[in-house]
Design a protein around this motif. Structure first.
Motif, PDB file in Angstrom:
ATOM      1  N   ARG A  99       0.839  -1.209   0.000  1.00 13.39           N
ATOM      2  CA  ARG A  99       0.000   0.000   0.000  1.00 13.39           C
ATOM      3  C   ARG A  99       0.874   1.260   0.000  1.00 13.39           C
ATOM      4  O   ARG A  99       0.527   2.264  -0.597  1.00 13.39           O
ATOM      5  N   GLY A 244      -8.039   5.986   1.250  1.00 15.77           N
ATOM      6  CA  GLY A 244      -9.047   6.676   0.443  1.00 15.77           C
ATOM      7  C   GLY A 244      -9.369   8.084   0.909  1.00 15.77           C
ATOM      8  O   GLY A 244     -10.399   8.660   0.540  1.00 15.77           O
ATOM      9  N   HIS A 253      -4.541   8.159  -5.276  1.00 20.59           N
ATOM     10  CA  HIS A 253      -5.471   7.104  -4.830  1.00 20.59           C
ATOM     11  C   HIS A 253      -5.315   5.883  -5.708  1.00 20.59           C
ATOM     12  O   HIS A 253      -6.075   5.656  -6.624  1.00 20.59           O
ATOM     13  N   SER A 255      -4.827   2.570  -4.482  1.00 30.87           N
ATOM     14  CA  SER A 255      -5.310   1.286  -3.969  1.00 30.87           C
ATOM     15  C   SER A 255      -6.807   1.401  -3.718  1.00 30.87           C
ATOM     16  O   SER A 255      -7.360   2.497  -3.690  1.00 30.87           O
ATOM     17  N   PRO A 256      -7.479   0.273  -3.538  1.00 33.31           N
ATOM     18  CA  PRO A 256      -8.945   0.307  -3.486  1.00 33.31           C
ATOM     19  C   PRO A 256      -9.521   1.055  -2.283  1.00 33.31           C
ATOM     20  O   PRO A 256     -10.707   1.308  -2.228  1.00 33.31           O
ATOM     21  N   GLY A 257      -8.698   1.425  -1.324  1.00 33.73           N
ATOM     22  CA  GLY A 257      -9.238   2.095  -0.139  1.00 33.73           C
ATOM     23  C   GLY A 257      -9.809   1.073   0.827  1.00 33.73           C
ATOM     24  O   GLY A 257      -9.596  -0.127   0.681  1.00 33.73           O
ATOM     25  N   THR A 258     -10.523   1.548   1.817  1.00 35.84           N
ATOM     26  CA  THR A 258     -11.043   0.623   2.828  1.00 35.84           C
ATOM     27  C   THR A 258     -12.534   0.493   2.687  1.00 35.84           C
ATOM     28  O   THR A 258     -13.181   1.270   1.988  1.00 35.84           O
TER      29      THR A 258
END
Ligand code: ME8
Length: 518
Positions: A99, A244, A253, A255-258
């Protein structure tokens, strides 16, 4: 979603064991984080590890491990260390995490595309044994390099550079109009003086992968990895980006975030760092952020360095303080108290065994410990632990100290806050001597005066638990339990006179800080 108060520590190099300096910085940051939470703010506290670079690679090779396996093993120790210090960090970043790496590469791609980097040759003195370039600072008094460096050769190497120079005047203007950007003021003046009197040099941000491969590859040139600082500083924004955070520029941004709504973190409110790395945080980092199109952190809070017995701590001479050993013997709160009370943030400190023991005995055992123990024991003995009717005899003095503590916590003046809180400890101990409840108890006609004294003492103990919670969380919790109160003393708003209710029955008093021989 409203922005959280976002606070960070420096991320520690993983090539070694945690020491007093690391512990000190993390404790300061934890107290500020807890203080803000207690004051009702939502907080995000980030700490972690700096895992790339030459030294780690070499240490791993020497230990016969891959760098990743080596870091994984040490990370366990460092995380346990954070728990030992009672840190309330929300996240623990490791720069080898995917990440983090993905965001660093996104930053590099963006800055490269926008023309912030160029490639150039560098000529300098290179230690083949240590595989590193040396600077004039590494020279001995007679101008030569120490034999420990092995053979030193002049070498030319091509690398990527970040255009810092272009932003020098902008940064001076920014610092002039934001006087609290670097604190304490003496450090701010140093940085400003440096910027005004020196021409910034562009920053080398890479190493050839042929020479150092334990790093994040440049996304636009596979022959290079980014050099430690570009990687390390980015941790402060890579974690918000990975979660995110809407405050981070969209380009980061990656990575897919949480799951669930992303937290709103950036810009950071405070970066807590040691005095040796001010330039990286107060000069390079703001310029990197400006280039990324991100907002600047509100403050870089710079702490001083610890010595032991007047000497620099060094493993080779054995002159070190092992925080884990101190905590195992004396408890985390005794350690936290000593470092926080001894040093104002910014000043350098000197750890001595005698100084530590003296503060433990005077301020913790005889000061706070004695106050709580005798107040609660007398309430137990003379009133079967049942709290008498509310009395306001010490209310005004306590309220003044509560207001002072709040203001000092808001300014991150932790030593000042502890001094203020100890003003109440001392006052209440005096009050015991003045009212002498043990004498009042012998005279049935003085029952009402005894009630008043016992109420004021129990209420001061309760308020002290709330004020102390950011600093000495375990002790604060124990005071609450001994008072028979449920929950944690973690809301500053509970520091209001009159919280102890008549008829409430307290728990069992026990020594908070046992006296030690020797
Ligand atoms: O500098 N007293 O890591 P580090 C007080 N990875 N503080 C001390 C100290 C002492 N004796 N010795 C060290 C690094 N520190 C980089 C940081 S941040 C993006 C990258 C402090 O393990 C030091 O000042 O050498 C720094 O803030 C922190 O410990 C980590 O030092």
């Amino acid at each position: 979603m409203s922005k959280r108060f976002y606070i960070t520590t420096a991320i520690d190099y993983v090539n070694g064991q945690p020491h007093l300096g690391h512990a000190y910085e993390k404790v300061i940051t934890d107290v500020i984080a807890r203080g803000r939470r207690s004051l009702g703010q939502e907080v995000f506290f980030l700490t972690g590890l700096d895992e790339h670079g030459q030294k780690v690679q070499q240490a791993a090779v020497a230990a016969g491990k891959t760098p990743q396996a080596y870091c994984d093993e040490l990370a366990v120790i460092w995380k346990a260390f954070a728990a030992k210090l009672e840190l309330t960090n929300d996240e623990f970043v490791r720069t080898t995490q995917p990440r983090h790496k993905a965001v660093v590469q996104a930053i590099l791609s963006r800055l490269y595309a926008e023309g912030h980097f160029y490639k150039a040759a560098y000529r300098g003195f290179y230690s083949t044994r240590e595989e590193t370039f040396l600077t004039d600072k590494d020279r001995q008094a007679d101008g030569t390099f120490h034999p420990d460096w092995g053979e030193v050769v002049e070498l030319e190497e091509e690398n990527y550079y970040f255009r810092l120079k272009d932003h020098q005047q902008w940064l001076i203007d920014y610092m002039e109009s934001n006087p609290t950007f670097v604190q304490p003021t003496a450090r701010r003046n140093e940085v400003l003086g440096f910027l005004k009197n020196n021409e910034l040099e562009d920053l080398c941000i890479t190493r050839p992968a042929a020479r150092l491969n334990w790093g994040i590859p440049l996304p636009f040139d596979a022959d290079y990895v980014t050099y430690v600082w570009f990687d390390a500083l980015s941790n402060y924004i890579s974690i918000p980006a990975a979660l995110g955070d809407p405050g981070v520029p969209d380009a980061l941004h990656v990575s897919p975030g949480t799951v669930g709504p992303p937290p709103s973190l950036w810009p950071a409110d405070i970066h807590v760092v040691g005095k040796d790395i001010v330039k990286f945080h107060a000069v390079y980092w703001p310029i990197m952020l400006k280039a990324m199109g991100a907002k600047l952190p509100r403050q870089v809070l710079v702490h001083g360095w610890w010595q032991k017995d007047g000497q620099r701590m060094s493993k080779s001479t054995g002159n070190v303080v092992d925080p884990v050993a101190v905590i195992d013997e004396w408890g985390a709160d005794a350690f936290r108290f000593y470092v926080l009370r001894e040093l104002d943030i910014g000043a350098d400190g000197n750890w001595t065994e005698g100084g530590f023991r003296a503060r433990y005995a005077a301020e913790l055992a005889n000061g706070l410990g004695n106050l709580v123990n005798r107040s609660l024991s007398m309430l137990k003995r003379y009133r079967q632990g049942s709290v008498p009717t509310v009395s306001r005899e010490l209310a005004a003095e306590a309220e003044k100290i509560i207001a002072e503590t709040r203001a000092l916590l808001e300014k991150s003046e932790l030593q000042g806050a502890l001094k203020a809180i100890w003003g109440l400890v001392t006052r209440a101990n005096q009050y015991v001597d003045q009212t002498a409840p043990f004498k009042l108890a012998k005279d049935p006609l003085k029952a009402q005066r005894l009630d008043e004294a016992l109420y004021n003492l129990a209420e001061v103990c309760r308020i002290l638990a709330v004020l102390l919670w950011p600093f000495l969380p375990e002790t604060a919790g124990r005071i609450y339990r001994q008072l028979g109160l449920a929950g944690a003393p973690d809301r500053f708003s509970d520091a209001q006179w009159g919280g102890m209710k008549a008829g409430h029955v307290i728990g069992t008093p026990e020594a908070l800080f046992p006296k030690k021989e020797g």
